[in-house]
Write a protein that holds these residues in place. Structure first.
Motif, mmCIF file in Angstrom:
data_model
loop_
_atom_site.group_PDB
_atom_site.id
_atom_site.type_symbol
_atom_site.label_atom_id
_atom_site.label_comp_id
_atom_site.label_asym_id
_atom_site.label_seq_id
_atom_site.Cartn_x
_atom_site.Cartn_y
_atom_site.Cartn_z
ATOM 1 N N ASP A 162 0.904 -1.300 -0.097
ATOM 2 C CA ASP A 162 0.318 0.062 -0.102
ATOM 3 C C ASP A 162 1.129 1.812 -0.140
ATOM 4 O O ASP A 162 0.176 1.987 -0.046
ATOM 5 C CB ASP A 162 -0.862 -0.009 1.534
ATOM 6 N N ALA A 163 2.495 1.028 0.243
ATOM 7 C CA ALA A 163 3.048 2.199 0.144
ATOM 8 C C ALA A 163 3.840 2.644 -1.093
ATOM 9 O O ALA A 163 4.345 3.166 -1.232
ATOM 10 C CB ALA A 163 4.156 2.133 1.280
ATOM 11 N N ARG A 164 3.882 1.706 -2.206
ATOM 12 C CA ARG A 164 4.258 1.232 -3.590
ATOM 13 C C ARG A 164 3.970 2.871 -4.415
ATOM 14 O O ARG A 164 5.171 3.046 -4.912
ATOM 15 C CB ARG A 164 3.814 0.492 -4.114
ATOM 16 N N PRO A 165 2.789 3.381 -4.606
ATOM 17 C CA PRO A 165 2.760 4.351 -4.910
ATOM 18 C C PRO A 165 3.778 5.734 -4.495
ATOM 19 O O PRO A 165 4.150 6.464 -4.852
ATOM 20 C CB PRO A 165 1.436 4.757 -5.135
ATOM 21 N N VAL A 166 3.792 5.777 -3.059
ATOM 22 C CA VAL A 166 4.791 6.551 -2.321
ATOM 23 C C VAL A 166 6.220 6.377 -2.784
ATOM 24 O O VAL A 166 7.032 7.460 -3.379
ATOM 25 C CB VAL A 166 4.469 6.094 -0.820
ATOM 26 N N LEU A 167 6.986 4.948 -2.905
ATOM 27 C CA LEU A 167 8.064 5.015 -3.306
ATOM 28 C C LEU A 167 8.332 4.780 -4.593
ATOM 29 O O LEU A 167 9.055 5.835 -4.944
ATOM 30 C CB LEU A 167 7.750 2.827 -2.840
ATOM 31 N N ASP A 168 7.247 4.846 -6.084
ATOM 32 C CA ASP A 168 7.681 5.038 -7.019
ATOM 33 C C ASP A 168 7.870 6.540 -7.352
ATOM 34 O O ASP A 168 8.868 6.641 -7.819
ATOM 35 C CB ASP A 168 6.164 4.457 -8.141
ATOM 36 N N ALA A 169 6.742 6.868 -6.874
ATOM 37 C CA ALA A 169 7.310 8.704 -6.530
ATOM 38 C C ALA A 169 8.230 9.406 -5.923
ATOM 39 O O ALA A 169 8.972 10.438 -6.380
ATOM 40 C CB ALA A 169 5.888 9.701 -5.793
ATOM 41 N N LEU A 170 8.874 8.907 -4.825
ATOM 42 C CA LEU A 170 10.638 9.580 -4.307
ATOM 43 C C LEU A 170 11.411 8.759 -5.410
ATOM 44 O O LEU A 170 12.328 9.533 -5.264
ATOM 45 C CB LEU A 170 10.304 8.590 -3.196
ATOM 46 N N PHE A 171 11.425 7.455 -5.524
ATOM 47 C CA PHE A 171 12.568 6.834 -5.810
ATOM 48 C C PHE A 171 12.664 6.697 -7.446
ATOM 49 O O PHE A 171 13.040 6.965 -8.000
ATOM 50 C CB PHE A 171 12.986 5.796 -5.077
ATOM 51 N N ALA A 172 11.688 5.916 -7.900
ATOM 52 C CA ALA A 172 11.751 4.585 -9.079
ATOM 53 C C ALA A 172 11.253 6.386 -10.412
ATOM 54 O O ALA A 172 11.905 6.309 -10.715
ATOM 55 C CB ALA A 172 10.737 3.822 -9.401
ATOM 56 N N ASN A 173 10.512 7.210 -9.942
ATOM 57 C CA ASN A 173 9.967 7.934 -10.746
ATOM 58 C C ASN A 173 10.831 9.291 -10.737
ATOM 59 O O ASN A 173 11.586 10.070 -12.311
ATOM 60 C CB ASN A 173 8.320 8.342 -10.987
ATOM 61 N N GLN A 174 12.120 9.089 -10.624
ATOM 62 C CA GLN A 174 13.312 10.741 -10.075
ATOM 63 C C GLN A 174 14.797 9.842 -11.042
ATOM 64 O O GLN A 174 15.054 10.358 -11.062
ATOM 65 C CB GLN A 174 13.239 10.237 -8.875
ATOM 66 N N VAL A 175 14.412 8.315 -11.054
ATOM 67 C CA VAL A 175 15.890 7.556 -11.260
ATOM 68 C C VAL A 175 16.318 7.818 -13.474
ATOM 69 O O VAL A 175 15.063 7.488 -14.156
ATOM 70 C CB VAL A 175 15.853 5.969 -11.493
ATOM 71 N N THR A 176 16.629 8.948 -13.509
ATOM 72 C CA THR A 176 17.913 8.722 -15.146
ATOM 73 C C THR A 176 19.234 7.864 -15.246
ATOM 74 O O THR A 176 19.734 8.825 -14.954
ATOM 75 C CB THR A 176 17.116 9.933 -15.752
ATOM 76 N N LEU A 177 18.349 6.997 -15.675
ATOM 77 C CA LEU A 177 20.116 6.121 -15.930
ATOM 78 C C LEU A 177 20.970 7.151 -16.603
ATOM 79 O O LEU A 177 20.626 7.600 -17.856
ATOM 80 C CB LEU A 177 19.740 4.569 -16.389
ATOM 81 N N THR A 178 22.353 7.176 -16.321
ATOM 82 C CA THR A 178 23.338 7.972 -16.814
ATOM 83 C C THR A 178 23.545 6.417 -17.796
ATOM 84 O O THR A 178 23.351 5.446 -18.621
ATOM 85 C CB THR A 178 24.898 7.858 -15.656
ATOM 86 N N SER A 179 23.913 7.202 -18.996
ATOM 87 C CA SER A 179 24.669 6.368 -20.116
ATOM 88 C C SER A 179 25.307 6.196 -20.621
ATOM 89 O O SER A 179 26.604 5.823 -21.046
ATOM 90 C CB SER A 179 24.327 7.299 -21.093
ATOM 91 N N ARG A 180 26.512 5.961 -19.351
ATOM 92 C CA ARG A 180 27.951 5.083 -18.750
ATOM 93 C C ARG A 180 27.700 4.321 -19.210
ATOM 94 O O ARG A 180 28.865 3.204 -20.024
ATOM 95 C CB ARG A 180 28.124 5.895 -17.747
ATOM 96 N N ASP A 181 27.001 3.067 -19.269
ATOM 97 C CA ASP A 181 26.877 1.603 -19.430
ATOM 98 C C ASP A 181 25.548 1.158 -20.522
ATOM 99 O O ASP A 181 24.213 1.576 -19.613
ATOM 100 C CB ASP A 181 25.761 0.875 -17.861
ATOM 101 N N SER A 182 26.021 0.610 -21.125
ATOM 102 C CA SER A 182 24.776 0.323 -22.081
ATOM 103 C C SER A 182 23.634 -0.797 -22.186
ATOM 104 O O SER A 182 23.558 -1.447 -23.266
ATOM 105 C CB SER A 182 25.286 1.118 -23.628
ATOM 106 N N SER A 183 24.246 -1.589 -21.200
ATOM 107 C CA SER A 183 24.440 -3.021 -21.201
ATOM 108 C C SER A 183 22.715 -3.157 -21.465
ATOM 109 O O SER A 183 22.202 -2.291 -21.048
ATOM 110 C CB SER A 183 25.077 -3.694 -19.983
ATOM 111 N N SER A 184 22.342 -4.501 -21.811
ATOM 112 C CA SER A 184 21.153 -4.438 -21.794
ATOM 113 C C SER A 184 20.062 -4.570 -19.918
ATOM 114 O O SER A 184 19.028 -4.613 -20.304
ATOM 115 C CB SER A 184 20.798 -5.487 -22.819
#
Length: 110
Positions: free
Chosen positions: A84-106
């Motif tokens: 029931d806290a998953r939307p909070v987790l996604d808002a704070l952590f998952a949705n903020q992450v933009t992966l760096t382009s340094r590692d292009s592995s699949s």
């Protein structure tokens, strides 16, 4: 456990900014059954920042669980929360992450 944050509102902008800054350094993201895992380069400064923020966040959002793991691939931050806290987790952590382009592995797209 109640899904509530006790961080005073006047501190939320600074805390969110600190998370945004360190999460920008993530090079891999993996969803997990209870949350997500983020991989970072094995930089001692990043590890210290992650540890400090995890301790601070656990104080105000007791429903989160943080685990920091260091292995041969780098540093992993796992953030778990009840369903029931998953939307909070996604808002704070998952949705903020933009992966760096340094590692292009699949495996970065997990």
């Amino acid at each position: 456990m109640p899904i509530v944050c006790t961080l005073p509102s006047e501190q939320m902008t600074d805390r969110s900014g600190a998370w945004t800054e360190v999460l920008a350094k993530a090079i891999e993201r993996e969803p997990t059954a209870a949350g997500l895992r983020l991989r970072f380069d094995a930089d001692p400064t990043v590890v210290a920042t992650l540890a400090e923020l995890a301790v601070l966040e656990a104080e105000c959002c007791a429903f989160f669980s943080f685990t920091i793991t260091v292995d041969g691939r780098g540093v992993w931050l796992a953030v778990d929360a009840p369903a029931d806290a998953r939307p909070v987790l996604d808002a704070l952590f998952a949705n903020q992450v933009t992966l760096t382009s340094r590692d292009s592995s699949s495996d970065r797209t997990r």
